[in-house]
Write a protein that holds these residues in place. Structure first.
Motif, mmCIF file in Angstrom:
data_model
loop_
_atom_site.group_PDB
_atom_site.id
_atom_site.type_symbol
_atom_site.label_atom_id
_atom_site.label_comp_id
_atom_site.label_asym_id
_atom_site.label_seq_id
_atom_site.Cartn_x
_atom_site.Cartn_y
_atom_site.Cartn_z
ATOM 1 N N PHE A 104 28.814 90.162 69.100
ATOM 2 C CA PHE A 104 28.112 89.607 68.551
ATOM 3 C C PHE A 104 26.371 89.127 68.564
ATOM 4 C CE2 PHE A 104 26.930 88.449 72.779
ATOM 5 C CZ PHE A 104 25.429 89.038 73.134
ATOM 6 N N THR A 105 26.373 88.772 67.165
ATOM 7 C CA THR A 105 25.449 88.647 66.258
ATOM 8 C C THR A 105 24.227 87.996 67.039
ATOM 9 O OG1 THR A 105 25.449 86.963 64.846
ATOM 10 C CG2 THR A 105 26.127 89.095 64.044
ATOM 11 N N PRO A 106 22.790 87.724 67.212
ATOM 12 C CA PRO A 106 21.934 87.572 68.344
ATOM 13 C C PRO A 106 22.016 85.996 68.045
ATOM 14 C CG PRO A 106 20.738 89.374 67.291
ATOM 15 C CD PRO A 106 22.452 89.751 66.567
ATOM 16 N N TYR A 107 21.637 85.167 68.787
ATOM 17 C CA TYR A 107 21.784 83.748 68.348
ATOM 18 C C TYR A 107 20.712 83.108 69.530
ATOM 19 C CZ TYR A 107 24.951 83.614 72.672
ATOM 20 O OH TYR A 107 25.043 83.469 74.307
ATOM 21 N N GLU A 108 20.099 81.745 69.347
ATOM 22 C CA GLU A 108 19.561 80.981 70.567
ATOM 23 C C GLU A 108 19.716 79.970 70.864
ATOM 24 O OE1 GLU A 108 15.038 80.268 68.815
ATOM 25 O OE2 GLU A 108 16.512 78.225 68.161
ATOM 26 N N PHE A 109 19.484 80.763 72.112
ATOM 27 C CA PHE A 109 20.199 78.783 73.388
ATOM 28 C C PHE A 109 19.155 78.490 73.509
ATOM 29 C CE2 PHE A 109 24.264 79.013 76.476
ATOM 30 C CZ PHE A 109 22.894 77.754 77.457
ATOM 31 N N ASP A 110 19.445 76.819 73.805
ATOM 32 C CA ASP A 110 18.021 76.024 73.955
ATOM 33 C C ASP A 110 18.355 75.535 75.376
ATOM 34 O OD1 ASP A 110 16.413 74.228 73.775
ATOM 35 O OD2 ASP A 110 16.750 73.082 72.765
ATOM 36 N N THR A 111 17.325 76.549 76.570
ATOM 37 C CA THR A 111 17.892 75.399 77.984
ATOM 38 C C THR A 111 17.579 74.198 78.202
ATOM 39 O OG1 THR A 111 16.027 76.632 78.733
ATOM 40 C CG2 THR A 111 18.123 77.928 78.875
ATOM 41 N N THR A 112 16.834 73.593 76.988
ATOM 42 C CA THR A 112 16.592 72.024 77.865
ATOM 43 C C THR A 112 16.943 71.362 78.128
ATOM 44 O OG1 THR A 112 14.825 72.098 75.160
ATOM 45 C CG2 THR A 112 15.253 70.014 76.198
#
Length: 229
Positions: A104-112
């Motif tokens: 997969f390509t890098p992605y952002e994960f928001d843990t809020t």
């Protein structure tokens, strides 16, 4: 019922992804163990690749007490792991980088909005709680002669910190709850339940044409031995 089963059931009811992770598998850098970012990867996998749903999922981090600074780790990585976990629990946007095996390509994960539960045996923490209460009461009142389950009801985040968990990390899980041990009657109910070990094995034997019959006395003894163990 264990925390894992409770949270698993809640996740099913609310139809949100859920993962159980073992805290002992992680290291701060991933050199001698897995990276804490792998928790989020597992959550995405549990959400069948839906990253938005994964961000609103539940993570149960078991064996959390083994990360304590005084837990006797052969490799002193507890501090690094605790700091890495703190970033996740604070509610942050984590950059997920693929490893060699990932596709997969890098992605952002928001843990809020990700819910984190941590659990463990925390063996010996009752002594810490007892000492604190004795100090608060001027050494006059303590729980020395009270059962451990009564002592644990008084546990605070400060006690968890003294046990060896980073103060900021302990503060991120301020709601401390304990589960009582199962008594013999509850264990007997489990043994007799449709999904219990006995009935599942009885059905397995039936496939082989064998009828398995267990007396009430045997099941009572089984519950008693399980309780003692």
């Amino acid at each position: 019922m264990s925390w894992n089963k409770i949270l698993e059931k809640l996740a099913t009811i609310f139809n949100i992804p859920y993962v159980r992770e073992d805290a002992t598998r992680f290291s701060g850098t991933g050199i001698v163990g897995d990276d804490v970012e792998d928790i989020l990867k597992d959550l995405v996998e549990a959400a069948h690749g839906n990253r938005f749903e994964a961000q609103n999922g539940i993570v149960f981090l078991d064996e959390f007490d083994k990360l304590a600074a005084n837990s006797g780790n052969r490799v002193d990585i507890s501090g690094d792991v605790q700091r890495a976990l703190l970033t996740l629990l604070e509610g942050a946007k984590i950059s997920i980088r693929p490893s060699v095996k990932d596709n997969f390509t890098p992605y952002e994960f928001d843990t809020t909005n990700t819910i984190f539960f941590v659990g463990g045996a925390f063996d010996g923490i009752e002594q810490i709680v007892n000492r604190r209460i004795l100090k608060e009461k001027g050494g006059k009142i303590g729980f020395t002669n009270v059962q451990n389950k009564e002592i644990i009801k008084e546990i605070t985040s400060d006690d968890v910190h003294e046990f060896g968990i980073d103060k900021q990390l302990a503060g991120r899980v301020p709601n401390v709850i304990h589960l009582n041990n199962l008594d013999e009657n509850t264990l007997l109910e489990i043994i007799n339940s449709e999904e219990g070990f006995v009935n599942l094995n009885r059905k397995s034997y039936e496939f082989e044409g064998v009828k398995l019959t267990l007396s009430d006395a045997f099941k009572q003894n089984l519950a008693h031995k399980s309780y003692i163990d």
